[in-house]
Design a protein around this motif. Structure first.
Motif, PDB file in Angstrom:
ATOM      1  N   PRO A 299     132.707  45.811 -18.729  1.00  0.00           N
ATOM      2  CA  PRO A 299     133.678  45.545 -19.820  1.00  0.00           C
ATOM      3  C   PRO A 299     134.028  44.357 -19.782  1.00  0.00           C
ATOM      4  CG  PRO A 299     134.465  46.312 -17.603  1.00  0.00           C
ATOM      5  CD  PRO A 299     133.114  46.166 -17.412  1.00  0.00           C
TER       6      PRO A 299
ATOM      7  N   LYS B  70     136.026  42.911 -23.388  1.00  0.00           N
ATOM      8  CA  LYS B  70     137.196  43.482 -23.809  1.00  0.00           C
ATOM      9  C   LYS B  70     138.271  43.046 -23.038  1.00  0.00           C
ATOM     10  CE  LYS B  70     134.750  47.656 -25.651  1.00  0.00           C
ATOM     11  NZ  LYS B  70     134.151  48.751 -25.431  1.00  0.00           N
ATOM     12  N   ILE B  71     138.287  42.999 -21.812  1.00  0.00           N
ATOM     13  CA  ILE B  71     139.507  42.765 -21.103  1.00  0.00           C
ATOM     14  C   ILE B  71     139.328  41.080 -20.586  1.00  0.00           C
ATOM     15  CG2 ILE B  71     139.944  44.831 -20.352  1.00  0.00           C
ATOM     16  CD1 ILE B  71     138.450  44.138 -17.865  1.00  0.00           C
ATOM     17  N   GLY B  72     140.256  40.490 -19.886  1.00  0.00           N
ATOM     18  CA  GLY B  72     140.458  39.415 -19.386  1.00  0.00           C
ATOM     19  C   GLY B  72     139.467  38.164 -20.246  1.00  0.00           C
ATOM     20  N   HIS B  73     138.808  37.432 -19.308  1.00  0.00           N
ATOM     21  CA  HIS B  73     137.895  36.405 -19.792  1.00  0.00           C
ATOM     22  C   HIS B  73     136.496  36.878 -19.874  1.00  0.00           C
ATOM     23  CE1 HIS B  73     141.560  33.952 -18.860  1.00  0.00           C
ATOM     24  NE2 HIS B  73     141.406  34.700 -17.862  1.00  0.00           N
TER      25      HIS B  73
ATOM     26  N   THR C  44     126.540  40.289  -7.477  1.00  0.00           N
ATOM     27  CA  THR C  44     127.469  41.358  -8.154  1.00  0.00           C
ATOM     28  C   THR C  44     127.862  40.819  -9.601  1.00  0.00           C
ATOM     29  OG1 THR C  44     129.211  40.717  -6.754  1.00  0.00           O
ATOM     30  CG2 THR C  44     128.050  42.714  -5.944  1.00  0.00           C
ATOM     31  N   HIS C  45     128.271  41.443 -10.339  1.00  0.00           N
ATOM     32  CA  HIS C  45     129.029  41.109 -11.665  1.00  0.00           C
ATOM     33  C   HIS C  45     130.718  41.198 -11.566  1.00  0.00           C
ATOM     34  CE1 HIS C  45     127.291  39.748 -15.334  1.00  0.00           C
ATOM     35  NE2 HIS C  45     128.201  39.906 -15.907  1.00  0.00           N
ATOM     36  N   SER C  46     131.061  39.808 -11.939  1.00  0.00           N
ATOM     37  CA  SER C  46     132.470  40.085 -12.185  1.00  0.00           C
ATOM     38  C   SER C  46     133.029  40.558 -13.553  1.00  0.00           C
ATOM     39  CB  SER C  46     133.285  38.853 -12.115  1.00  0.00           C
ATOM     40  OG  SER C  46     133.294  38.100 -13.245  1.00  0.00           O
ATOM     41  N   ASN C  47     134.166  41.003 -13.560  1.00  0.00           N
ATOM     42  CA  ASN C  47     134.815  41.673 -14.846  1.00  0.00           C
ATOM     43  C   ASN C  47     134.994  40.173 -16.088  1.00  0.00           C
ATOM     44  OD1 ASN C  47     137.366  40.599 -14.299  1.00  0.00           O
ATOM     45  ND2 ASN C  47     138.099  42.576 -14.028  1.00  0.00           N
ATOM     46  N   GLU C  48     134.713  39.052 -15.494  1.00  0.00           N
ATOM     47  CA  GLU C  48     134.871  37.956 -16.255  1.00  0.00           C
ATOM     48  C   GLU C  48     133.368  37.356 -16.953  1.00  0.00           C
ATOM     49  OE1 GLU C  48     137.189  35.221 -14.389  1.00  0.00           O
ATOM     50  OE2 GLU C  48     138.982  36.426 -14.023  1.00  0.00           O
TER      51      GLU C  48
ATOM     52  N   ASP D 276     135.923  30.381 -22.584  1.00  0.00           N
ATOM     53  CA  ASP D 276     136.203  31.659 -22.579  1.00  0.00           C
ATOM     54  C   ASP D 276     135.867  32.315 -23.783  1.00  0.00           C
ATOM     55  OD1 ASP D 276     137.168  34.240 -22.087  1.00  0.00           O
ATOM     56  OD2 ASP D 276     139.064  33.397 -22.022  1.00  0.00           O
TER      57      ASP D 276
ATOM     58  N   ASN E 106     135.880  35.167 -24.761  1.00  0.00           N
ATOM     59  CA  ASN E 106     137.044  36.243 -25.112  1.00  0.00           C
ATOM     60  C   ASN E 106     138.048  35.834 -26.050  1.00  0.00           C
ATOM     61  OD1 ASN E 106     135.576  38.540 -24.292  1.00  0.00           O
ATOM     62  ND2 ASN E 106     136.885  39.030 -22.733  1.00  0.00           N
TER      63      ASN E 106
ATOM     64  N   ILE F  96     146.429  38.113 -21.385  1.00  0.00           N
ATOM     65  CA  ILE F  96     145.546  39.158 -20.720  1.00  0.00           C
ATOM     66  C   ILE F  96     146.170  40.511 -21.198  1.00  0.00           C
ATOM     67  CG2 ILE F  96     144.913  40.145 -18.613  1.00  0.00           C
ATOM     68  CD1 ILE F  96     143.769  37.446 -19.050  1.00  0.00           C
TER      69      ILE F  96
ATOM     70  N   GLU G 132     136.673  41.185  -6.586  1.00  0.00           N
ATOM     71  CA  GLU G 132     135.657  40.445  -6.733  1.00  0.00           C
ATOM     72  C   GLU G 132     135.029  39.209  -5.977  1.00  0.00           C
ATOM     73  OE1 GLU G 132     135.905  39.689 -10.681  1.00  0.00           O
ATOM     74  OE2 GLU G 132     135.437  41.773 -11.573  1.00  0.00           O
TER      75      GLU G 132
END
Lengths: 1104, 439
Positions: free
Chosen positions: A797, A800-803, A912-916, A1027, A1029, B403, B433
């Motif tokens: 995701p 959509k969220i954060g960076h 692994t993948h971060s949500n950023e 960024d 986003n 955010i 993370e």
């Protein structure tokens, strides 16, 4: 249909060794088991069973050892310096100048240690640009073989003894010569004058000498324009050049993006003029012999010999009605290109610039005439703001060298910033002469070729340790401030000069002598300048100047100067009688060899040849009959002997497409310290398992050979092109080149380019078509759908969220200089692995720059033109792709794919993948299966084969193995150990720091906060990071641009890195045809499909 | 015992009879520390003169009645009206701060409290340095060893008696005495006779050993209770507890940097230039600071410039592959130092790695279960700790507002999930993370 891109002859011809290396990413012949049972390896001549025993013991020992936590110490400051917060970086603005490279820089320090250098984007004439040498100089600061105290007669001594002797000997000497490189420091010039006054002005002579001289330009300007002379030397001037206003740039062998004059300024200017979205985009013609960085970026590149430079200039002058009487014969291919250049010149008129790289006075006179005719002096060339760099007085130096060799020597010589024993062709004879000088004083940082022969060495400070001031051009002054207390008991050259002049006393490590002197001089002179009247008092002015590191004076705009036509009458050109013309050039990393001991620079792949740890003879593959032309890691390349007069060099011959047939190129700056001089541990050839290769005299063998031996004086100036003969030897020499490492397995959609015409006139689909796949719609019909509609995995995701951290790289601005690579290495503690490991494909650079040659020979892979020619006939073909190919430079690093193939194959979830949007690498979890690297489509993951900070094979070259060298490590980034995968992290430490800063200040993250080391270092601003986003961010705008595409988009990994289509300002019918075909093909496809759709629809209808 | 009871009685009596004055003295104590202690000491001259019986001194010196209160409120007013005050103002070049907010009663309470103090030399109780930790552990183990030896002797003695008895009984029964039978043979015989028990016993011993091995492996690298020796026995309880100095005063980079920072010697000297210790033990420790700072406390006190560093032993050491930033936690996250370092106000010595049980006892701490300084401990807290109660925009912070906006525009459903428990936790915004701490 696509153009074929290839990195190397091997790839072009798909040789068996290439296919093998391509398919075998981790060569089996070098497995760890075999390595451990290798009998050459004395210390671990252990069998497999022994290895297991050791392993068992080690595990047990480690377990036991781990029970007892080691005691670590913590030592607080006694008095905390005001501007140091432990754990936080402090930045200082300063200036770097080493006699060859100049830039305004900012230096990152941690707890008082400089650890990273960036260009100063806010102040100075270089606008944030630098080169790999400047970026790497922070490591040279910590070289453990620097002189730690003054030397007298080859042994360490004290300053009090040295000063006493030097002062009395200078006073009593009949003649004193100060031999220095070009001094652009007003304070140093003043100090030298002071010294002269104290020992007698009449008997003191100051000669400035640069290893690579530009005296030809100064001489030519003196002849061409009356009254334009340098105030100090009385020679001519070098004007400043403005590439931002040049719509047509013509370069005759001037590598102005890499080495010519002031590349740190020119590359930014050039980058500015290469914007395809701007009002206009410059058109760049380049005529040269060795394929240089600048030449590889030209729109039109012609291959000429050094002897043909005058023909090109004369031909162009003739087109403007100036008959010089100089030979203007050109071969048809070059002629066509020169004519194209002339018509472009005629269109752009005074908004053009012609530069010539030669140090020959007559060639520069012709260049001046051409610039004068087109009116460039009104716009692009400014004689009112001359460049003060490179004031080499070649004739004076020539005479001085002769004197020294003859033995009619002055009684005292002070060497400052020069190393003539290395940089003169007759250096060894000169060295013998130096030993006869009664008082020889050197101010070198090392006991180098010249300093080791001098009686006194009053070692200078590194540019990062000392106060200095500079005046690179007439209207600009800058300050260099120290960022660390002197590491050793040495003093700055300025202080030594002042002490010898009787103006100051030594004050040890905390000496303020230089500071007080510079400040005093600025108060006296700089503050008087009318442009400084906005400051109330000197104190506030000085504080601002030191803070910004520079001050601009009021400049004068360019104005036309009258060309003295008499100067065309007495032109004399160098003869090239030998059967091979030889060009001496500077590599981006090594330059003139000032930092030959810097392992980062030695391991940096040369932007054109991709060779590391060596210099080679470059030759066009079409004429390498009988030479090994394929790149073979095991056996290497043929050695050949080059002879020019009495000088001889034996070097491997490297096939470099684009090299003018009949010429060869050799890089300067190699072969340093061959006589046992101590110039740094990494300057010598190391053996496979550590230790040095020794030469016949029992000294460590230097890397490469010294090409300065081939420099000679011709018509009063040092000449860096010559002629001679080349003889192939049967011996082979292994070299380490990275160019066929990490191939993209023939997926050539990684690179996209177009011409300015197409870019301006056609829509995006013509030059940057969307990748589409077919899918079934709800009616069961095949329809084209964009890649974003396909998902192999559940989406992360990130949008959509954060960076969402993202990067765009503009292939149009990337010159391939390699500064980003060094910056990345410095920021991320990337280990140096050494030549042996590079040959095995184990270089650790997180960021590599792929250099693709592009040919029009083949439209696409597998559609090679059928021909019955033999290999050599095929090479001989004028249309041969290897003759003069186009070049694309493409930085390649981890793409942080949102559907990363590496993440799914890791058995221990170490990546692994971060949500950023970051693809995270967790070293302490990694068990080294290397599945991820095998699965990476971009081949950007690096396996850490050895414990580089302690393995003995890297003892001489890895900075982390040395107490002093370790100080350069970035404390915020882990030093990885053996057996883990590593790769670009998008400088996650900077991302975290920028987020924290924003959180503390209670605001959103902006473009100003975020940076990646590579993006910061890029001289042309090709790399944008931020960024995605944030819809206002630069990177979002850049990624949404019509030129943006994603490499290998068709495989659906959804990367966070975008490239931007390279736009060439050229007429290229082949490329145009390809792209128009692509467009119509696409169109046609749609039509055909549409038709099919309709008919199927009919079918369905009829079913109803 | 008796002394304790008498203390008790005295305490009760005092409570009954002197509640009023006691309260006033407590106020004086607090006020002295808040307003005066920076410059004044009770029994010793510092930046300002000593305050013990200062009222008496002023009266003896012939000061006008009440001028001492004016002096405290604003010394210039007192100087204007009272010649004695003028002489006092010449005591030092350093001017005293004005305290106009102090009422006459408050000032009196300060003086009362000061005069009620006793010279340190006359008392020993309450000095943290004289209370050294009794090393009970080692004596305990000695006891075990002695007991073990006694047991072995008893067993051997009993065994010998048994053999003798057995031999005697055999003799009586007329059986042949098997003198060759050793203890081992006897043991074998016995084992065979009781083989079921022995097999079960061996299996359970092996299992027990395996379990013990695993447990000990799990404890590898655990550092709870780690407390290295230090060059200076620094009592946190006196500094952070008695004197209520804020942690951030000494560890002042905690809000700015990744490291909290050990106090630099110049920070120690801010106070210790005046406070050189009352007992010899204290003076010995404080002398070490003077040595480090190159300070000569005798006479007027001056810096010699001959400094030397204090080499502390680090207590909380994270591995190289872990990035931890104090300012992120303290400044942005608003985490109290106590959450990880425990109640330093009660720590009589230099720091140690607190056990999780001790941390959980501290009031206001998030209750965690994993061992201190393990990764499990970190991520457990990241799961519990909220970034904000309710939606992110209630945090009134520009960063989190943005955010919040992105979540509202982008993925309301996800945001809803975050908010199910009424708070947005660190974990939900990526606190679990890898690359948040490992790079």
């Amino acid at each position: 249909m696509e153009r074929k891109y290839w990195k190397d002859i091997d790839e072009l011809k798909e040789t068996s060794s290439f296919l093998e290396s391509r398919d075998q990413e981790f060569p089996v012949e070098n497995s760890v088991e075999e390595f451990l049972s290798d009998e050459n390896l004395q210390e671990s001549s252990a069998g497999r069973r022994d290895f297991l025993k050791f392993l068992g013991f080690t595990v047990a020992a480690a377990t036991v050892a781990a029970c007892e936590a080691p005691v670590t110490k913590a030592i607080p400051y006694v008095n905390k310096p005001e501007n140091v917060t432990p754990g936080m970086p402090t930045w200082y603005a300063s200036t770097y100048y080493d006699g060859n490279s100049y830039a305004s820089i900012v230096i990152k320090t941690r707890e008082g240690r400089p650890i990273l250098i960036k260009g100063n984007k806010d102040f100075g004439i270089t606008h944030g640009n630098m080169n790999p040498q400047i970026a790497a100089s922070v490591l040279s600061l910590y070289d453990s073989e620097r002189l730690t105290r003054p030397r007298i007669n080859g042994v360490g001594g004290s300053y009090s003894d040295l000063d006493k002797n030097v002062i009395s000997e200078l006073k009593s000497a009949k003649k004193v010569v100060i031999l220095s490189n070009t001094i652009i420091s007003p304070s140093m010039n003043e100090a030298i004058l002071n010294l002269g006054e104290s020992i007698g002005v009449d008997k003191t002579e100051h000669i400035q000498y640069d290893a690579v001289s530009y005296a030809g330009i100064r001489n030519a300007n003196k002849i061409s324009f009356e009254g334009l002379t340098d105030e100090f030397t009385g020679s001519g001037i070098i004007p400043s050049y403005d590439f931002t206003k040049a719509k047509t740039v013509i370069s005759i062998g001037a590598d102005f993006l890499n080495s010519w004059l002031l590349p740190t300024q020119f590359s930014g200017q050039y980058g500015f003029s290469r914007n395809p979205d701007g009002e206009w985009m410059s058109k760049h013609f380049h005529f040269e012999s060795v394929m240089s960085i600048t030449g590889s970026n030209a729109d039109v590149r012609g291959m000429i010999k050094p002897s043909e430079q005058k023909n090109v200039l004369s031909f162009m002058l003739k087109a403007f009605g100036v008959n010089t009487g100089v030979d203007n014969k050109l071969n048809p291919i070059t002629k066509k290109k020169v004519e194209e250049a002339i018509s472009s010149l005629k269109t752009s008129g005074s908004q053009s610039l012609v530069v010539c790289g030669s140090n020959e006075t007559s060639l520069q006179v012709l260049t001046n005439k051409l610039n004068s005719v087109i009116g460039a002096y009104k716009v692009t060339i400014n004689v009112n703001n001359p460049i003060h760099l490179f004031k080499s007085e070649d004739e004076k130096m020539g005479a001085f060298v002769e004197d020294i060799i003859k033995g009619t020597v002055p009684e005292a010589v002070i060497f400052y910033g020069v190393n003539p024993v290395y940089t003169l062709s007759n250096g060894s004879e000169f060295g013998k002469g130096v030993q006869k000088i009664k008082t020889s004083v050197s101010m070198s940082l090392y006991a180098d070729e010249t300093a080791s022969l001098c009686k006194y060495v009053a070692s200078d400070l590194h540019p990062l340790e000392s106060w200095n001031d500079h005046r690179p051009v007439e209207n600009h002054f800058s300050i260099a401030q120290p960022t660390i207390r002197p590491l050793h008991s040495t003093a700055s050259a300025l202080e030594s000069m002042l002490v010898w002049a009787g103006k100051a006393k030594r004050a040890g490590k905390d000496s303020k002598v230089s500071y007080d002197f510079i400040r005093g001089l600025w108060e006296e002179k700089g503050f008087q300048d009318p442009s400084q009247d906005k400051y109330n008092d000197f104190e506030s002015y000085w504080n601002i100047i030191v803070h910004n590191s520079s001050a601009n004076m009021i400049g004068v705009a360019p104005e036309e100067v009258a060309f003295n036509s008499d100067s065309l009458k007495s032109l004399k050109f160098k003869e090239y009688p030998g059967d091979r013309e030889i060009v001496l050039y500077q590599k981006a990393g090594m330059g003139i060899g000032l930092q030959a001991n810097n392992p980062w620079l030695q391991e940096m792949p040369d932007p054109m040849t991709k060779v590391t740890w060596d210099n080679c003879i470059t030759m066009n593959p079409v004429e390498m009959d009988g030479y090994a032309t394929t790149f073979d890691q095991e056996n290497g390349l043929n050695l050949a002997k080059v002879k020019v007069g009495n000088a001889e060099l034996t070097l491997p011959v490297y096939p470099l497409p684009g090299q003018t047939p009949g010429t060869i190129g050799i890089a300067l700056g190699y072969g340093r310290g061959g006589n046992g001089e101590k110039i740094g541990k990494a300057a010598y050839q190391t053996k496979e398992y550590g230790g040095y290769e020794m030469n016949e005299n029992g000294n460590p063998k230097p890397i490469g050979q010294n090409a300065f031996k081939l420099v000679n004086i011709s018509n009063g100036t040092f000449s860096f092109s010559t002629s001679g003969s080349i003889e192939r030897l049967d011996e082979m020499y292994p070299i380490a080149a990275t160019q066929i490492h990490s191939t993209v397995m023939g997926r050539h959609s990684v690179v996209r380019e177009t011409t300015l015409d197409i870019y301006k006139s056609k829509d995006k689909q013509a030059y940057n078509p969307d990748h589409t796949l077919q899918k079934l719609d709800e009616n069961g019909h095949h329809v084209d759908a964009p890649m974003k509609d396909f998902d192999l995995w559940d989406a992360h995701p990130v949008e959509k969220i954060g960076h969402r951290w993202a990067m765009t790289i503009d292939l149009n601005s990337c010159f391939g200089c390699g500064t980003c690579l060094i910056a990345c290495q410095a920021e991320n503690n990337v280990p140096v692995v050494g030549k042996t490991e590079v040959r095995k494909g184990r270089e650790m650079h997180w960021l590599r720059i792929d250099r693709y040659f592009a040919s029009d020979e083949e439209a696409t892979i597998g559609l090679r033109k059928k021909h019955n020619k033999s290999k050599m006939e095929w090479f001989a073909d004028a249309e041969n792709p290897a003759l003069n190919p186009k070049v694309v430079h493409q930085p390649m690093m981890c793409h942080h794919c949102n559907h990363a193939p590496c993440e799914t194959v890791c058995p221990v979830a170490a990546t692994t993948h971060s949500n950023e949007g970051l693809n995270q690498m967790t070293y302490n979890r990694c068990i080294g299966t290397r599945y991820c690297a095998n699965n990476c489509p971009y081949k950007v993951r690096r396996f850490n084969w050895f414990n580089y900070p302690s393995y003995k094979a890297q003892a001489e070259i890895n900075p982390a193995q040395d107490d002093l060298g370790r100080m350069v490590l970035n404390p915020d980034v882990t030093v990885r150990t053996r057996g883990v995968m590593e790769k670009c992290s998008m400088c996650v430490q900077n991302i975290q720091a920028s987020k924290l800063k924003a959180k503390v200040e209670g605001r959103a993250v902006t473009d100003q906060d975020t940076s990646s080391a590579c993006g910061d270092a890029c001289p042309a601003g090709a790399i944008t990071f931020g960024d995605w986003n944030d819809i206002k961010s630069m990177v979002r705008k850049s990624a949404d641009d019509k030129r943006s595409y994603q490499a290998l988009e068709e495989i659906g990994v959804k990367p966070n890195v975008w490239f931007k289509v390279k736009v060439r300002n050229e007429e290229n019918k082949e490329l145009d045809a390809l792209q128009v075909v692509k467009e119509s093909h696409h169109q046609g496809h749609e039509d055909a499909h549409g038709a099919g759709h309709v008919s199927e629809g009919h079918g369905e209808h009829s079913n109803h | 015992m008796f002394r304790d009871i008498s203390k008790w009685c005295f305490g009760a009596l005092a409570l009954l009879l002197f509640t009023g004055p006691f309260k006033a003295q407590a106020q004086g104590d607090a006020l002295f520390k808040a307003k005066c202690a920076t410059c004044h000491q009770v029994f010793k001259d510092g930046t300002g003169p000593k305050l013990y019986e200062v009222r008496q001194k002023w009266t003896d010196g012939g000061a006008a009645e009440g001028s001492i209160f004016q002096w405290v409120n604003n010394w210039k007013n007192a100087v204007a009206i009272d010649p004695y005050a003028k002489t006092v103002s010449n005591w030092s070049e350093t001017a005293m701060s004005a305290f106009p907010e102090l009422s006459k009663e408050q000032i009196t309470s300060i003086f009362d409290w000061v005069d009620s103090q006793e010279q340190a030399t006359t008392k020993n109780g309450g000095d943290p340095l004289s209370v050294s930790a009794v090393e009970q552990e080692s004596s305990l183990s000695w006891a075990w060893i002695i007991m073990g030896v006694i047991f072995v002797v008893i067993i051997l003695a009993v065994g010998g008696v048994r053999r003798q008895l057995k031999a005697a009984s055999s003799e009586m029964e007329g059986k042949a005495i098997d003198d060759d039978m050793t203890y081992t043979d006897e043991l074998k015989q016995w084992a065979w006779a009781n083989r079921k028990v022995v097999v079960v016993g061996i299996i359970s011993i092996v299992l027990g050993l395996v379990v013990a091995l695993f447990l000990s492996l799990y404890s590898v690298g655990l550092v709870e209770n780690y407390q290295p020796s230090q060059p200076i026995s620094f009592p946190h309880s006196v500094h952070a507890g008695t004197n209520a100095i804020d942690c951030k005063y000494c560890h002042n980079s905690v809000t700015k940097s990744k490291s909290a920072g050990l106090p630099t010697v110049n920070v120690c000297m801010n106070c210790h230039k005046q406070i050189s210790g009352e007992t010899p033990e204290q003076q010995e420790q404080i002398q070490k600071i003077y040595d480090a700072a190159g300070y000569d406390p005798s006479g007027a006190g001056r810096y010699t410039g001959d400094t030397k560093e204090i080499i502390w032993n680090r207590v909380h050491v994270l591995p190289d592959h872990v990035y931890f930033n104090h300012s992120q936690h303290v400044e942005v996250g608003g985490v109290d130092c106590k959450q990880c370092h425990g109640d330093m106000e009660k720590m009589m010595e230099t720091a140690k790695v607190q056990t999780i049980e001790d941390l959980n006892k501290v009031e206001g701490n998030i209750q965690l279960s994993k061992t201190t300084l393990t990764m499990g401990w970190c991520i457990e807290c990241h799961k519990e700790k909220e970034i904000s109660n309710g939606t992110l925009d209630t945090k009134k912070d520009g960063y989190y507002d943005e955010i919040h906006k992105r979540l509202m525009d982008g993925d309301k459903e996800l945001y809803g999930k975050y908010l199910e428990d009424g708070k947005v936790t660190v974990m939900e915004l990526g606190g679990w993370e890898c690359a948040k701490c490992h790079y």
